[in-house]
Scaffold this motif. Structure first.
Motif, PDB file in Angstrom:
ATOM      1  N   MET A 167      -7.947  -4.351  -5.240  1.00  0.00           N
ATOM      2  CA  MET A 167      -7.437  -3.235  -4.807  1.00  0.00           C
ATOM      3  C   MET A 167      -8.416  -2.174  -4.126  1.00  0.00           C
ATOM      4  SD  MET A 167      -6.553   0.022  -7.642  1.00  0.00           S
ATOM      5  CE  MET A 167      -8.309   0.229  -8.055  1.00  0.00           C
ATOM      6  N   ARG A 168      -7.759  -1.734  -2.916  1.00  0.00           N
ATOM      7  CA  ARG A 168      -8.632  -1.072  -2.095  1.00  0.00           C
ATOM      8  C   ARG A 168      -8.265   0.339  -1.967  1.00  0.00           C
ATOM      9  NH1 ARG A 168     -10.815  -4.576   2.112  1.00  0.00           N
ATOM     10  NH2 ARG A 168     -10.128  -6.705   1.412  1.00  0.00           N
ATOM     11  N   ASN A 169      -9.124   1.276  -2.080  1.00  0.00           N
ATOM     12  CA  ASN A 169      -8.965   2.690  -1.942  1.00  0.00           C
ATOM     13  C   ASN A 169      -9.429   3.246  -0.545  1.00  0.00           C
ATOM     14  OD1 ASN A 169      -7.730   3.155  -4.834  1.00  0.00           O
ATOM     15  ND2 ASN A 169      -9.854   2.302  -5.343  1.00  0.00           N
ATOM     16  N   PHE A 170      -8.817   4.116   0.226  1.00  0.00           N
ATOM     17  CA  PHE A 170      -9.323   4.247   1.544  1.00  0.00           C
ATOM     18  C   PHE A 170      -9.062   5.853   1.907  1.00  0.00           C
ATOM     19  CE2 PHE A 170      -5.322   1.928   1.741  1.00  0.00           C
ATOM     20  CZ  PHE A 170      -4.620   2.702   2.401  1.00  0.00           C
ATOM     21  N   VAL A 171      -9.818   6.228   2.643  1.00  0.00           N
ATOM     22  CA  VAL A 171      -9.856   7.443   3.249  1.00  0.00           C
ATOM     23  C   VAL A 171     -10.287   7.379   4.806  1.00  0.00           C
ATOM     24  CG1 VAL A 171     -12.034   8.068   2.481  1.00  0.00           C
ATOM     25  CG2 VAL A 171     -10.593   9.921   3.213  1.00  0.00           C
ATOM     26  N   ALA A 172      -9.455   8.167   5.827  1.00  0.00           N
ATOM     27  CA  ALA A 172      -9.749   8.043   7.268  1.00  0.00           C
ATOM     28  C   ALA A 172      -9.601   9.444   7.578  1.00  0.00           C
ATOM     29  CB  ALA A 172      -8.828   7.201   7.584  1.00  0.00           C
ATOM     30  N   LEU A 173     -10.350   9.612   8.857  1.00  0.00           N
ATOM     31  CA  LEU A 173     -10.248  10.684   9.760  1.00  0.00           C
ATOM     32  C   LEU A 173      -9.197  10.382  10.960  1.00  0.00           C
ATOM     33  CD1 LEU A 173     -10.703  13.818  10.479  1.00  0.00           C
ATOM     34  CD2 LEU A 173     -12.773  12.952  11.585  1.00  0.00           C
ATOM     35  N   SER A 174      -8.035  10.884  10.928  1.00  0.00           N
ATOM     36  CA  SER A 174      -7.187  10.359  11.677  1.00  0.00           C
ATOM     37  C   SER A 174      -6.585  11.452  12.844  1.00  0.00           C
ATOM     38  CB  SER A 174      -5.862  10.083  11.196  1.00  0.00           C
ATOM     39  OG  SER A 174      -6.240   8.963  10.025  1.00  0.00           O
ATOM     40  N   SER A 227       0.710  -1.045  -0.077  1.00  0.00           N
ATOM     41  CA  SER A 227      -0.004   0.033   0.009  1.00  0.00           C
ATOM     42  C   SER A 227       0.855   1.225  -0.035  1.00  0.00           C
ATOM     43  CB  SER A 227      -1.001   0.095   1.264  1.00  0.00           C
ATOM     44  OG  SER A 227      -0.217   0.264   2.664  1.00  0.00           O
ATOM     45  N   THR A 228       0.327   2.315  -0.470  1.00  0.00           N
ATOM     46  CA  THR A 228       0.926   3.608   0.034  1.00  0.00           C
ATOM     47  C   THR A 228      -0.099   4.621   0.476  1.00  0.00           C
ATOM     48  OG1 THR A 228       1.842   5.592  -1.353  1.00  0.00           O
ATOM     49  CG2 THR A 228       0.111   4.207  -2.669  1.00  0.00           C
ATOM     50  N   SER A 229       0.150   5.381   1.237  1.00  0.00           N
ATOM     51  CA  SER A 229      -0.632   6.387   1.956  1.00  0.00           C
ATOM     52  C   SER A 229       0.266   7.798   2.418  1.00  0.00           C
ATOM     53  CB  SER A 229      -1.074   5.610   3.352  1.00  0.00           C
ATOM     54  OG  SER A 229       0.088   5.274   4.141  1.00  0.00           O
ATOM     55  N   VAL A 282      -6.049  14.998  11.223  1.00  0.00           N
ATOM     56  CA  VAL A 282      -5.782  15.196   9.994  1.00  0.00           C
ATOM     57  C   VAL A 282      -6.268  14.303   9.002  1.00  0.00           C
ATOM     58  CG1 VAL A 282      -3.159  15.479  10.427  1.00  0.00           C
ATOM     59  CG2 VAL A 282      -3.933  13.274  10.302  1.00  0.00           C
ATOM     60  N   LEU A 283      -6.204  14.302   7.815  1.00  0.00           N
ATOM     61  CA  LEU A 283      -7.061  13.220   6.820  1.00  0.00           C
ATOM     62  C   LEU A 283      -5.935  12.408   6.087  1.00  0.00           C
ATOM     63  CD1 LEU A 283      -9.931  12.841   5.636  1.00  0.00           C
ATOM     64  CD2 LEU A 283      -8.982  14.267   3.759  1.00  0.00           C
ATOM     65  N   MET A 284      -6.077  11.022   6.188  1.00  0.00           N
ATOM     66  CA  MET A 284      -5.215  10.063   5.603  1.00  0.00           C
ATOM     67  C   MET A 284      -6.090   9.559   4.187  1.00  0.00           C
ATOM     68  SD  MET A 284      -4.401   6.666   5.216  1.00  0.00           S
ATOM     69  CE  MET A 284      -5.463   5.693   6.442  1.00  0.00           C
ATOM     70  N   LEU A 285      -5.153   9.495   3.131  1.00  0.00           N
ATOM     71  CA  LEU A 285      -5.663   8.968   1.775  1.00  0.00           C
ATOM     72  C   LEU A 285      -4.680   7.703   1.563  1.00  0.00           C
ATOM     73  CD1 LEU A 285      -6.115  12.138   0.100  1.00  0.00           C
ATOM     74  CD2 LEU A 285      -7.956  10.891   1.226  1.00  0.00           C
ATOM     75  N   GLY A 286      -5.207   7.072   0.939  1.00  0.00           N
ATOM     76  CA  GLY A 286      -4.224   5.675   0.348  1.00  0.00           C
ATOM     77  C   GLY A 286      -4.812   4.610  -0.463  1.00  0.00           C
ATOM     78  N   THR A 287      -4.140   3.694  -1.052  1.00  0.00           N
ATOM     79  CA  THR A 287      -4.570   2.773  -1.856  1.00  0.00           C
ATOM     80  C   THR A 287      -3.719   1.633  -1.823  1.00  0.00           C
ATOM     81  OG1 THR A 287      -5.204   1.969  -4.079  1.00  0.00           O
ATOM     82  CG2 THR A 287      -3.095   3.314  -3.969  1.00  0.00           C
ATOM     83  N   SER A 288      -4.119   0.136  -1.758  1.00  0.00           N
ATOM     84  CA  SER A 288      -3.451  -0.969  -1.512  1.00  0.00           C
ATOM     85  C   SER A 288      -3.958  -2.006  -2.468  1.00  0.00           C
ATOM     86  CB  SER A 288      -3.654  -1.190  -0.089  1.00  0.00           C
ATOM     87  OG  SER A 288      -4.975  -1.702   0.091  1.00  0.00           O
ATOM     88  N   ILE A 289      -3.183  -3.077  -2.569  1.00  0.00           N
ATOM     89  CA  ILE A 289      -3.243  -4.211  -3.550  1.00  0.00           C
ATOM     90  C   ILE A 289      -3.137  -5.423  -2.612  1.00  0.00           C
ATOM     91  CG2 ILE A 289      -2.617  -5.671  -5.319  1.00  0.00           C
ATOM     92  CD1 ILE A 289      -3.894  -3.165  -6.427  1.00  0.00           C
ATOM     93  N   ASN A 290      -4.155  -6.257  -2.548  1.00  0.00           N
ATOM     94  CA  ASN A 290      -4.122  -7.377  -1.927  1.00  0.00           C
ATOM     95  C   ASN A 290      -4.162  -8.615  -2.860  1.00  0.00           C
ATOM     96  OD1 ASN A 290      -4.428  -5.743   0.530  1.00  0.00           O
ATOM     97  ND2 ASN A 290      -6.511  -6.850   1.132  1.00  0.00           N
ATOM     98  N   LEU A 291      -3.305  -9.431  -2.338  1.00  0.00           N
ATOM     99  CA  LEU A 291      -2.790 -10.722  -3.289  1.00  0.00           C
ATOM    100  C   LEU A 291      -3.175 -11.939  -2.320  1.00  0.00           C
ATOM    101  CD1 LEU A 291      -2.102 -12.302  -5.852  1.00  0.00           C
ATOM    102  CD2 LEU A 291       0.116 -12.181  -4.950  1.00  0.00           C
ATOM    103  N   ALA A 292      -4.494 -12.388  -2.480  1.00  0.00           N
ATOM    104  CA  ALA A 292      -4.916 -13.595  -1.506  1.00  0.00           C
ATOM    105  C   ALA A 292      -3.997 -15.001  -2.041  1.00  0.00           C
ATOM    106  CB  ALA A 292      -6.152 -13.743  -1.428  1.00  0.00           C
ATOM    107  N   MET A 293      -3.887 -15.931  -1.174  1.00  0.00           N
ATOM    108  CA  MET A 293      -3.158 -17.110  -1.448  1.00  0.00           C
ATOM    109  C   MET A 293      -4.365 -17.955  -2.135  1.00  0.00           C
ATOM    110  SD  MET A 293      -0.108 -16.602  -0.996  1.00  0.00           S
ATOM    111  CE  MET A 293       1.158 -15.635   0.039  1.00  0.00           C
ATOM    112  N   PRO A 294      -3.858 -18.817  -2.990  1.00  0.00           N
ATOM    113  CA  PRO A 294      -4.857 -19.648  -3.701  1.00  0.00           C
ATOM    114  C   PRO A 294      -5.184 -20.745  -2.560  1.00  0.00           C
ATOM    115  CG  PRO A 294      -2.871 -19.739  -4.693  1.00  0.00           C
ATOM    116  CD  PRO A 294      -2.635 -18.679  -4.002  1.00  0.00           C
ATOM    117  N   LYS A 295      -6.569 -20.965  -2.614  1.00  0.00           N
ATOM    118  CA  LYS A 295      -6.934 -22.309  -1.860  1.00  0.00           C
ATOM    119  C   LYS A 295      -7.051 -23.520  -2.251  1.00  0.00           C
ATOM    120  CE  LYS A 295      -9.872 -19.374   1.130  1.00  0.00           C
ATOM    121  NZ  LYS A 295     -11.317 -19.400   1.613  1.00  0.00           N
TER     122      LYS A 295
END
Length: 242
Positions: free
Chosen positions: A203-210, A84-86, A229-242
């Motif tokens: 892909m997750r895009n998020f915003v938070a009041l911090s 992620s980056t934030s 402050v206000l926090m902004l960010g985005t992330s990529i999740n890679l789940a392990m195959p079952k």
């Protein structure tokens, strides 16, 4: 507790905390009662021992519950990695993070180190917890989340450095803000929108009041030691195959 001998050669137990000085005032106690054996000191129960015992029991119950739940609903548990980056207004700028996560039913936990973009220092740790509140055909996902991030001995961002230099234009003894290091604690809550790409990538895009708090701080800083402050960010999740 103290052991005593009576005139009838019957061994009795005497507790000075319960009887007090009343025994010593009676003639029988003065003439007949003789104390034998060493006196053991009173050892009160320590609160920290109770806490340790409680935490041990709680840990055992939690592990048993998780193991039991996983055995029944193993298909609901997903493991994976992500990045992620934030950015927020805490004064340290942008962070890149790598993490591991566990997704169980509707709740996801993740934890991992963070690297500051400006200094490339890996001196931060972030913990995140999210709860899914809506899922549209497994394509879009809406969640609420909370996070906690600790940053240790990190320099201020370039924008914060410029702000501090402009604030002390008239000062005679100027500070080299590029050498200032701060410890910072930041936490907040917000919402995130997940977009699924295939079965195991999201892909997750998020915003938070911090809010943040500099646990170490320069007294002559123009920036606040703590503030919302206000926090902004985005992330990529890679789940392990079952």
């Amino acid at each position: 507790m103290k052991k005593i001998n009576s005139p009838l050669n019957v061994r009795m137990i005497y507790n000075p905390k319960q009887v007090g000085n009343n025994v010593a005032k009676t003639p029988i106690a003065q003439n007949k009662i003789k104390f034998t054996g060493p006196v053991k000191p009173y050892t009160p129960i320590k609160v920290k021992n109770i806490v340790k015992t409680f935490l041990t029991i709680l840990l055992f119950i939690t592990c048993s519950y998780v193991a039991n739940g996983q055995s029944k609903d193993a298909t609901l548990v997903t493991y994976g990695i992500g990045g992620s980056t934030s950015i927020s207004g805490c004064g340290h700028g942008t962070f890149y993070s790598g993490y591991v996560f566990v997704d169980y039913n509707k709740t996801m936990f993740s934890i991992g180190p963070c690297m500051q973009k400006g200094s490339n220092l890996l001196k931060s740790l972030k913990f995140n917890c999210s709860y899914k509140i809506a899922d549209s055909d497994r394509l879009l996902q809406l969640s609420v989340f909370s996070y906690l991030q600790y940053m240790e001995n990190l320099p201020v961002s370039f924008s914060t450095l410029q702000t501090e230099e402009r604030a002390e234009v008239r000062e005679t003894n100027k500070t080299d803000w590029s050498k200032v290091r701060l410890n910072t604690l930041e936490m907040g809550t917000g919402i995130e929108l997940g977009i699924r790409f295939g079965k195991n990538i999201m892909m997750r895009n998020f915003v938070a009041l911090s809010g943040f708090y500099h646990t170490s701080y320069a007294d002559n800083m123009f920036s606040n030691r703590m503030a919302p402050v206000l926090m902004l960010g985005t992330s990529i999740n890679l789940a392990m195959p079952k």
